[in-house]
Design a protein around this motif. Structure first.
Motif, PDB file in Angstrom:
ATOM      1  N   ARG A  78     -11.527 -14.137 -76.329  1.00  0.00           N
ATOM      2  CA  ARG A  78     -11.983 -13.222 -75.275  1.00  0.00           C
ATOM      3  C   ARG A  78     -12.300 -13.981 -73.984  1.00  0.00           C
ATOM      4  NH1 ARG A  78     -16.631 -14.364 -78.133  1.00  0.00           N
ATOM      5  NH2 ARG A  78     -18.547 -14.539 -76.905  1.00  0.00           N
ATOM      6  N   HIS A  79     -12.153 -13.270 -72.897  1.00  0.00           N
ATOM      7  CA  HIS A  79     -12.450 -13.836 -71.577  1.00  0.00           C
ATOM      8  C   HIS A  79     -13.943 -14.124 -71.465  1.00  0.00           C
ATOM      9  CE1 HIS A  79     -12.857 -13.954 -67.181  1.00  0.00           C
ATOM     10  NE2 HIS A  79     -11.569 -14.290 -67.181  1.00  0.00           N
ATOM     11  N   LYS A  80     -14.284 -15.132 -70.717  1.00  0.00           N
ATOM     12  CA  LYS A  80     -15.704 -15.552 -70.655  1.00  0.00           C
ATOM     13  C   LYS A  80     -16.609 -14.516 -70.003  1.00  0.00           C
ATOM     14  CE  LYS A  80     -15.248 -18.498 -66.477  1.00  0.00           C
ATOM     15  NZ  LYS A  80     -15.048 -17.372 -65.589  1.00  0.00           N
ATOM     16  N   ASN A  81     -16.007 -13.581 -69.262  1.00  0.00           N
ATOM     17  CA  ASN A  81     -16.825 -12.547 -68.616  1.00  0.00           C
ATOM     18  C   ASN A  81     -16.795 -11.208 -69.346  1.00  0.00           C
ATOM     19  OD1 ASN A  81     -17.415 -14.400 -66.619  1.00  0.00           O
ATOM     20  ND2 ASN A  81     -15.743 -13.712 -65.294  1.00  0.00           N
ATOM     21  N   THR A  82     -16.195 -11.180 -70.511  1.00  0.00           N
ATOM     22  CA  THR A  82     -16.041  -9.895 -71.214  1.00  0.00           C
ATOM     23  C   THR A  82     -16.924  -9.824 -72.450  1.00  0.00           C
ATOM     24  OG1 THR A  82     -13.753  -9.765 -70.429  1.00  0.00           O
ATOM     25  CG2 THR A  82     -14.355  -8.317 -72.258  1.00  0.00           C
ATOM     26  N   ASP A  83     -17.946  -8.978 -72.381  1.00  0.00           N
ATOM     27  CA  ASP A  83     -18.779  -8.722 -73.556  1.00  0.00           C
ATOM     28  C   ASP A  83     -18.020  -7.787 -74.500  1.00  0.00           C
ATOM     29  OD1 ASP A  83     -21.162 -10.113 -72.590  1.00  0.00           O
ATOM     30  OD2 ASP A  83     -21.349  -8.476 -71.152  1.00  0.00           O
ATOM     31  N   GLU A  90      -8.677 -11.564 -88.306  1.00  0.00           N
ATOM     32  CA  GLU A  90      -7.955 -11.252 -87.059  1.00  0.00           C
ATOM     33  C   GLU A  90      -8.929 -10.893 -85.946  1.00  0.00           C
ATOM     34  OE1 GLU A  90      -4.378  -8.713 -87.232  1.00  0.00           O
ATOM     35  OE2 GLU A  90      -4.852  -8.654 -89.374  1.00  0.00           O
ATOM     36  N   VAL A  91      -9.983 -10.196 -86.320  1.00  0.00           N
ATOM     37  CA  VAL A  91     -10.983  -9.822 -85.314  1.00  0.00           C
ATOM     38  C   VAL A  91     -11.730 -11.067 -84.843  1.00  0.00           C
ATOM     39  CG1 VAL A  91     -13.053  -8.418 -84.885  1.00  0.00           C
ATOM     40  CG2 VAL A  91     -11.148  -7.470 -86.210  1.00  0.00           C
ATOM     41  N   LEU A  92     -12.027 -11.974 -85.759  1.00  0.00           N
ATOM     42  CA  LEU A  92     -12.684 -13.224 -85.369  1.00  0.00           C
ATOM     43  C   LEU A  92     -11.799 -14.017 -84.408  1.00  0.00           C
ATOM     44  CD1 LEU A  92     -14.207 -14.412 -88.780  1.00  0.00           C
ATOM     45  CD2 LEU A  92     -15.446 -13.498 -86.807  1.00  0.00           C
ATOM     46  N   ALA A  93     -10.508 -14.043 -84.690  1.00  0.00           N
ATOM     47  CA  ALA A  93      -9.574 -14.768 -83.822  1.00  0.00           C
ATOM     48  C   ALA A  93      -9.553 -14.155 -82.423  1.00  0.00           C
ATOM     49  CB  ALA A  93      -8.173 -14.751 -84.437  1.00  0.00           C
ATOM     50  N   LEU A  94      -9.642 -12.850 -82.397  1.00  0.00           N
ATOM     51  CA  LEU A  94      -9.672 -12.118 -81.120  1.00  0.00           C
ATOM     52  C   LEU A  94     -10.921 -12.452 -80.320  1.00  0.00           C
ATOM     53  CD1 LEU A  94      -7.490  -9.757 -81.205  1.00  0.00           C
ATOM     54  CD2 LEU A  94      -9.443  -8.274 -80.900  1.00  0.00           C
ATOM     55  N   MET A  99     -29.322 -18.554 -65.797  1.00  0.00           N
ATOM     56  CA  MET A  99     -28.473 -19.206 -66.807  1.00  0.00           C
ATOM     57  C   MET A  99     -27.255 -18.325 -67.117  1.00  0.00           C
ATOM     58  SD  MET A  99     -29.588 -20.589 -70.565  1.00  0.00           S
ATOM     59  CE  MET A  99     -29.405 -19.141 -71.574  1.00  0.00           C
ATOM     60  N   ASP A 100     -26.081 -18.929 -67.069  1.00  0.00           N
ATOM     61  CA  ASP A 100     -24.889 -18.179 -67.456  1.00  0.00           C
ATOM     62  C   ASP A 100     -24.681 -18.352 -68.957  1.00  0.00           C
ATOM     63  OD1 ASP A 100     -22.561 -16.873 -67.762  1.00  0.00           O
ATOM     64  OD2 ASP A 100     -21.326 -18.257 -66.600  1.00  0.00           O
ATOM     65  N   THR A 101     -24.892 -17.272 -69.684  1.00  0.00           N
ATOM     66  CA  THR A 101     -24.830 -17.369 -71.142  1.00  0.00           C
ATOM     67  C   THR A 101     -23.436 -17.083 -71.675  1.00  0.00           C
ATOM     68  OG1 THR A 101     -25.533 -15.082 -71.209  1.00  0.00           O
ATOM     69  CG2 THR A 101     -27.241 -16.749 -71.501  1.00  0.00           C
ATOM     70  N   GLY A 102     -22.488 -16.796 -70.784  1.00  0.00           N
ATOM     71  CA  GLY A 102     -21.163 -16.409 -71.268  1.00  0.00           C
ATOM     72  C   GLY A 102     -21.210 -14.999 -71.812  1.00  0.00           C
ATOM     73  N   SER A 103     -20.121 -14.587 -72.427  1.00  0.00           N
ATOM     74  CA  SER A 103     -20.076 -13.210 -72.907  1.00  0.00           C
ATOM     75  C   SER A 103     -20.671 -13.118 -74.312  1.00  0.00           C
ATOM     76  CB  SER A 103     -18.634 -12.713 -72.905  1.00  0.00           C
ATOM     77  OG  SER A 103     -17.865 -13.473 -73.802  1.00  0.00           O
ATOM     78  N   LEU A 104     -21.093 -11.933 -74.649  1.00  0.00           N
ATOM     79  CA  LEU A 104     -21.783 -11.696 -75.923  1.00  0.00           C
ATOM     80  C   LEU A 104     -20.955 -10.820 -76.857  1.00  0.00           C
ATOM     81  CD1 LEU A 104     -25.379 -10.907 -74.567  1.00  0.00           C
ATOM     82  CD2 LEU A 104     -24.581 -13.072 -75.562  1.00  0.00           C
ATOM     83  N   VAL A 105     -21.222 -11.001 -78.141  1.00  0.00           N
ATOM     84  CA  VAL A 105     -20.653 -10.132 -79.167  1.00  0.00           C
ATOM     85  C   VAL A 105     -21.804  -9.346 -79.782  1.00  0.00           C
ATOM     86  CG1 VAL A 105     -19.426 -10.035 -81.376  1.00  0.00           C
ATOM     87  CG2 VAL A 105     -18.771 -11.749 -79.651  1.00  0.00           C
ATOM     88  N   LEU A 106     -21.725  -8.020 -79.639  1.00  0.00           N
ATOM     89  CA  LEU A 106     -22.823  -7.137 -80.047  1.00  0.00           C
ATOM     90  C   LEU A 106     -22.329  -6.174 -81.125  1.00  0.00           C
ATOM     91  CD1 LEU A 106     -23.518  -6.340 -76.317  1.00  0.00           C
ATOM     92  CD2 LEU A 106     -24.983  -7.807 -77.677  1.00  0.00           C
ATOM     93  N   VAL A 107     -23.109  -6.025 -82.170  1.00  0.00           N
ATOM     94  CA  VAL A 107     -22.699  -5.166 -83.288  1.00  0.00           C
ATOM     95  C   VAL A 107     -23.727  -4.062 -83.521  1.00  0.00           C
ATOM     96  CG1 VAL A 107     -22.351  -5.101 -85.804  1.00  0.00           C
ATOM     97  CG2 VAL A 107     -21.389  -6.991 -84.478  1.00  0.00           C
ATOM     98  N   TYR A 108     -23.218  -2.845 -83.661  1.00  0.00           N
ATOM     99  CA  TYR A 108     -24.052  -1.726 -84.127  1.00  0.00           C
ATOM    100  C   TYR A 108     -23.479  -1.220 -85.438  1.00  0.00           C
ATOM    101  CZ  TYR A 108     -26.253  -1.581 -79.546  1.00  0.00           C
ATOM    102  OH  TYR A 108     -26.955  -1.919 -78.414  1.00  0.00           O
ATOM    103  N   THR A 109     -24.269  -1.359 -86.496  1.00  0.00           N
ATOM    104  CA  THR A 109     -23.788  -0.915 -87.804  1.00  0.00           C
ATOM    105  C   THR A 109     -24.879  -0.105 -88.500  1.00  0.00           C
ATOM    106  OG1 THR A 109     -22.621  -1.704 -89.780  1.00  0.00           O
ATOM    107  CG2 THR A 109     -24.488  -3.054 -89.016  1.00  0.00           C
ATOM    108  N   GLY A 110     -24.663   0.255 -89.735  1.00  0.00           N
ATOM    109  CA  GLY A 110     -25.665   1.011 -90.497  1.00  0.00           C
ATOM    110  C   GLY A 110     -25.282   2.469 -90.680  1.00  0.00           C
ATOM    111  N   ALA A 125      -6.621  -6.581 -73.692  1.00  0.00           N
ATOM    112  CA  ALA A 125      -7.725  -6.218 -72.782  1.00  0.00           C
ATOM    113  C   ALA A 125      -8.812  -7.288 -72.759  1.00  0.00           C
ATOM    114  CB  ALA A 125      -8.303  -4.870 -73.195  1.00  0.00           C
ATOM    115  N   MET A 126      -9.098  -7.855 -73.917  1.00  0.00           N
ATOM    116  CA  MET A 126     -10.183  -8.843 -74.008  1.00  0.00           C
ATOM    117  C   MET A 126      -9.817 -10.164 -73.357  1.00  0.00           C
ATOM    118  SD  MET A 126     -11.522  -7.868 -77.821  1.00  0.00           S
ATOM    119  CE  MET A 126     -12.178  -9.463 -78.212  1.00  0.00           C
TER     120      MET A 126
END
Ligand code: ATP
Ligand code: MG
Length: 176
Positions: free
Chosen positions: A130-135, A122-126, A1-12, A95-96
């Motif tokens: 993003r390109h479909k292959n760019t996590d 602005e970050v949400l808009a970015l 399955m091609d899931t497209g690119s992901l948005v991953l967050v590390y916080t804390g 780049a994205m």
């Protein structure tokens, strides 16, 4: 399955956010994908092991520092710091969208948003552009709620203990 690119967050508040992102970068590189790490609020004068490793051994890893060598005043950031953060975001956008990178890491961008230097909108808009292959990986404490809502994965690193509290200063190979 091609899931497209992901948005991953590390916080804390614990240690391990930037290094987790670098771990993902290493995985990407193993699959011959290029990775760009954009570091917000970090000056070029700062020496980091990961940057030297990239320059010496990892042609697929690019690390760019966008900021001043001085610490940003988090409760009241200087206009110059905000300007540099906005420029870093412009670079991230280019780049994205380009499709040249398997992964783009926006290191400390959460702090740049939390301090008001850049608008989470602005970050949400970015992220939308993003390109479909760019996590995309976003790191830093205080990740805004709207970004967490949009992300596919959010991990919170919680401090249980940190050697800093015993007075151990930043150590080569561990902190930088
Ligand atoms: P690392 O780059 O080691 O993965 P990080 O990205 O999670 O850490 P930041 O919030 O970016 O951590 O903080 C940068 C530096 O501050 C790190 O070098 C780290 O050792 C130190 N640090 C992180 N968490 C703590 C803490 N809870 N107490 C003291 N120092 C910390
Ligand atoms: Mg970090």
């Amino acid at each position: 399955m091609d899931t497209g690119s992901l948005v991953l967050v590390y916080t804390g508040n614990g240690k391990g956010k930037t290094t987790a992102a670098l771990g993902l970068a290493l995985r990407q590189i193993g699959w011959d994908r290029r990775v760009l790490v954009i570091q917000f609020m970090k000056g070029k004068g700062n020496v980091y092991g990961e940057r030297m490793a990239a320059e010496r051994f990892l042609p697929l890893l690019e690390i760019e520092q966008h900021g001043r060598d001085e610490f940003v005043n988090l409760s009241n950031p200087a206009e110059l710091d905000a300007e540099l953060a906005r420029k870093a975001l412009e670079r991230a956008e280019e780049a994205m969208e380009s499709g040249e990178y398997g992964m783009v890491v926006l290191d400390e961008v959460n702090v740049a948003m939390a301090t008001g230097m850049i608008d989470p909108k602005e970050v949400l808009a970015l992220l939308d552009k993003r390109h479909k292959n760019t996590d995309v990986v976003l790191t830093g404490r205080y990740c805004p709620k709207e970004i967490e809502d949009r992300a596919d994965m959010v991990s919170e690193v919680r401090e249980v203990k940190h050697h800093f509290r015993r007075g151990i200063p930043a150590k080569k190979g561990i902190e930088y």
